[in-house]
Design an enzyme around this catalytic site. Sequence first.
Site, mmCIF file in Angstrom:
data_model
loop_
_atom_site.group_PDB
_atom_site.id
_atom_site.type_symbol
_atom_site.label_atom_id
_atom_site.label_comp_id
_atom_site.label_asym_id
_atom_site.label_seq_id
_atom_site.Cartn_x
_atom_site.Cartn_y
_atom_site.Cartn_z
ATOM 1 N N CYS A 81 14.717 4.769 4.953
ATOM 2 C CA CYS A 81 14.730 5.961 5.406
ATOM 3 C C CYS A 81 15.273 6.120 6.846
ATOM 4 C CB CYS A 81 13.650 6.826 4.919
ATOM 5 S SG CYS A 81 13.409 7.157 3.054
ATOM 6 N N ASN A 132 21.597 4.931 2.188
ATOM 7 C CA ASN A 132 20.118 4.283 1.768
ATOM 8 C C ASN A 132 19.913 4.914 0.307
ATOM 9 O OD1 ASN A 132 17.671 2.912 1.416
ATOM 10 N ND2 ASN A 132 16.758 4.900 2.295
ATOM 11 N N GLU A 133 19.236 6.006 0.386
ATOM 12 C CA GLU A 133 18.886 6.653 -1.034
ATOM 13 C C GLU A 133 19.313 7.635 -1.187
ATOM 14 O OE1 GLU A 133 14.486 7.082 -0.888
ATOM 15 O OE2 GLU A 133 14.092 5.154 -1.903
HETATM 16 O O1 AHR Z 1 10.024 1.432 1.681
HETATM 17 C C1 AHR Z 1 9.661 2.492 2.153
HETATM 18 C C2 AHR Z 1 10.727 3.880 1.738
HETATM 19 O O2 AHR Z 1 10.771 3.797 0.444
HETATM 20 C C3 AHR Z 1 12.185 3.515 2.356
HETATM 21 O O3 AHR Z 1 12.058 3.780 3.536
HETATM 22 C C4 AHR Z 1 12.699 4.430 1.337
HETATM 23 O O4 AHR Z 1 14.061 3.956 1.143
HETATM 24 C C5 AHR Z 1 12.103 4.617 0.160
HETATM 25 O O5 AHR Z 1 11.795 5.867 -0.150
#
Ligand code: AHR
Length: 676
Positions: free
Chosen positions: A263, A394-395
């Site tokens: 994140c 990322n997500e």
């Molecule tokens: O690993 C912790 C967090 O979990 C990461 O930053 C994120 O990508 C996921 O939600």
Amino acid sequence: MVKSVLKFVLWTIVIAGSVSGCKDTSTNENTDTEYSAGSTTDLKVDFKDTGIKIQPTMYGVFFEDINFAADGGLYAEMVKNRSFEFTLPKMGWLEPNSDRHNLNTNSGFMTVIKRKGTTGNHNYARVEVKNDQGYVLENEGFRGMGVKQDAKYNISVKAAKQSGNIQEIHFQLVDSNGEAIGETMIEPKGTEWNTFTSQITASKTEKKAKLKIMFKGTGVIDLDMISLFPEDTWKGRKNGLRKDLVQLLADLNPGFLRFPGGCIVEGRTLARRYQWKKTVGPMEDREILVNRWNTEFDHRPTPDYYQSFGLGFFEYFQLSEDLGAEPLPILSCGIACQFNTGELVPMEELDPYVQDALDLIEFANGAVDTPWGRVRSDMGHPEPFNMKYIGVGNEQWGPAYIERYKVFAKAIKSKYPDMIIVSGSGPFPEGDYFDYGWEELKKLDAEIVDEHYYKPPQWFRDNATRYDEYDRSGPKIFAGEYAAQSVAIASPDNKNNWECALSEAAFMTGLERNAEVVHLSSYAPLMAHEEGWQWTPDLIWFNNLTSYGTPNYHVQKMYSTNPGTDLLKITKDGKALTGQENLYATVVKDSNKNKLIIKLVNTSDKAQNVSIDLSGGDVKSKGKTLTLTSPELSDVNSFEKPDNISPVEAEFNSEGHQAQLNLAAQSFTILSLELN
Ligand code: AHR
């Protein structure tokens, strides 16, 4: 992750305690693999070439600056807020003899001055020493400073005298009782900024030392970039990385290093996203940024958590090179964390984000006469870093991601057709967002899709077959973030216990067995400071002096140091072993070492015999087993008992063409046999 959506949707899943096939027990203490009486599960290795290669990237590491992993951790700087740039610019600094609240600044005081100009270094400290009454400036470090007896620590400070005559600045390491345990001094000269250096040798080991700064003479002096590093860093690099922590990573033999997150890539807002260009070049020009994890969780606020970017993109590439790992940088795709603001850059303003990706490729791989290749070269690395992968977002999830991904993919592929793009499928391993993302990414011929799963241990045991039905001609998989959660996702009570590690070991048989589609995988998060953490579980725990690998670390290490090169098949009654009798197995050949490597997981609370038919191959009878087990599923490693759960190696002899083993209850075993 975050407060609103997260708390309701994701992180409220409470995980049940004891589970079938993995009951908590203290009865088994048998780590001996010798065959014993009782029923036996018959397995068979099929030596026929499957044509499926285990990718060298199969087992890697995911690094994110969470839990003090970079500042306060891997990046060995011991002074917190060394350039007075935090939002509260005096954070981390103490003036024990100067009390502004009570208007007692008789001996002296420090003020933070804002510079004119546009470099990343906005502030510096102005110290006025009024008399010889003992004005002191102190830095508290990252929950203290870890200092080892007889070790050397390098001081560096920028100073410019303004008025009067401060003749000496004394630097002293003090223990938690305030006793001096090492000191040195510098003689500042000149009214222009100059850098002064010296060294302290510590006379005592101390986990919570502080740096005390004292002055001889009176007057006004400006100070900046007050820095203290151990001399003994990874590869002896000046102002480098913490040796014990990098060693733990090197021991994993990682196939890739993903950085810088997580994140943290996205930021809670776009303005606070990770911008790699601000993390390269001269150290003091790297503009610090508040760490997005600082106050993310009410249960673990860490308001003094900032990113100095001393560990920036150059250092990440260098670390990848040191580790022999493929660098895998992930960039913002113009969407802030969707668990926070979800702020979107309008499509017509996406260009600078895309340009960042193109420039990064030039920074990593470009010739020294290209603008960004020159920046790399000026930093001491004229050779390219040979970056092959780049992650877009990322997500992220939903149409906003796909829309932006398309623009990135088009631009990257037009300029760098060989660059392999990693795309994301969001934070959940199933559901509408996941399905939508996958459907769209398939249509776009995405190459590698990143999947994340933070799930209960049972989920991991149940999902060893997850990839069995994945389309072999579709995108490849990056199992980019996963970890079994003993309580619930983001719960501060999660433990890196044996049940979680064992369940991950069982699940990973499924990653390996599906090496045709799974090309990369990594546990997350990687590191956590004993006092500065926000998220648990984590692969490696450390404090200011020491570090240890969790049972989960050992599982990762057993896989990553025994990856093999070619996938073979191991079956029970013609079927893959994916939990029948609470047993899991996978087998690979290592063509370089001429070895057969069989991974076996027994999640039952009873020891089990297995008999493996090896008649199809030409296998030597002598071999080795490596076994990881612990009597209780709740067992953990700790600072007090760092090796409580760690692998045990033993000699092994097969009988004829049969390898017969007694797998300890709740154990993970690797059997390696030489091939003729
Ligand atoms: O690993 C912790 C967090 O979990 C990461 O930053 C994120 O990508 C996921 O939600």
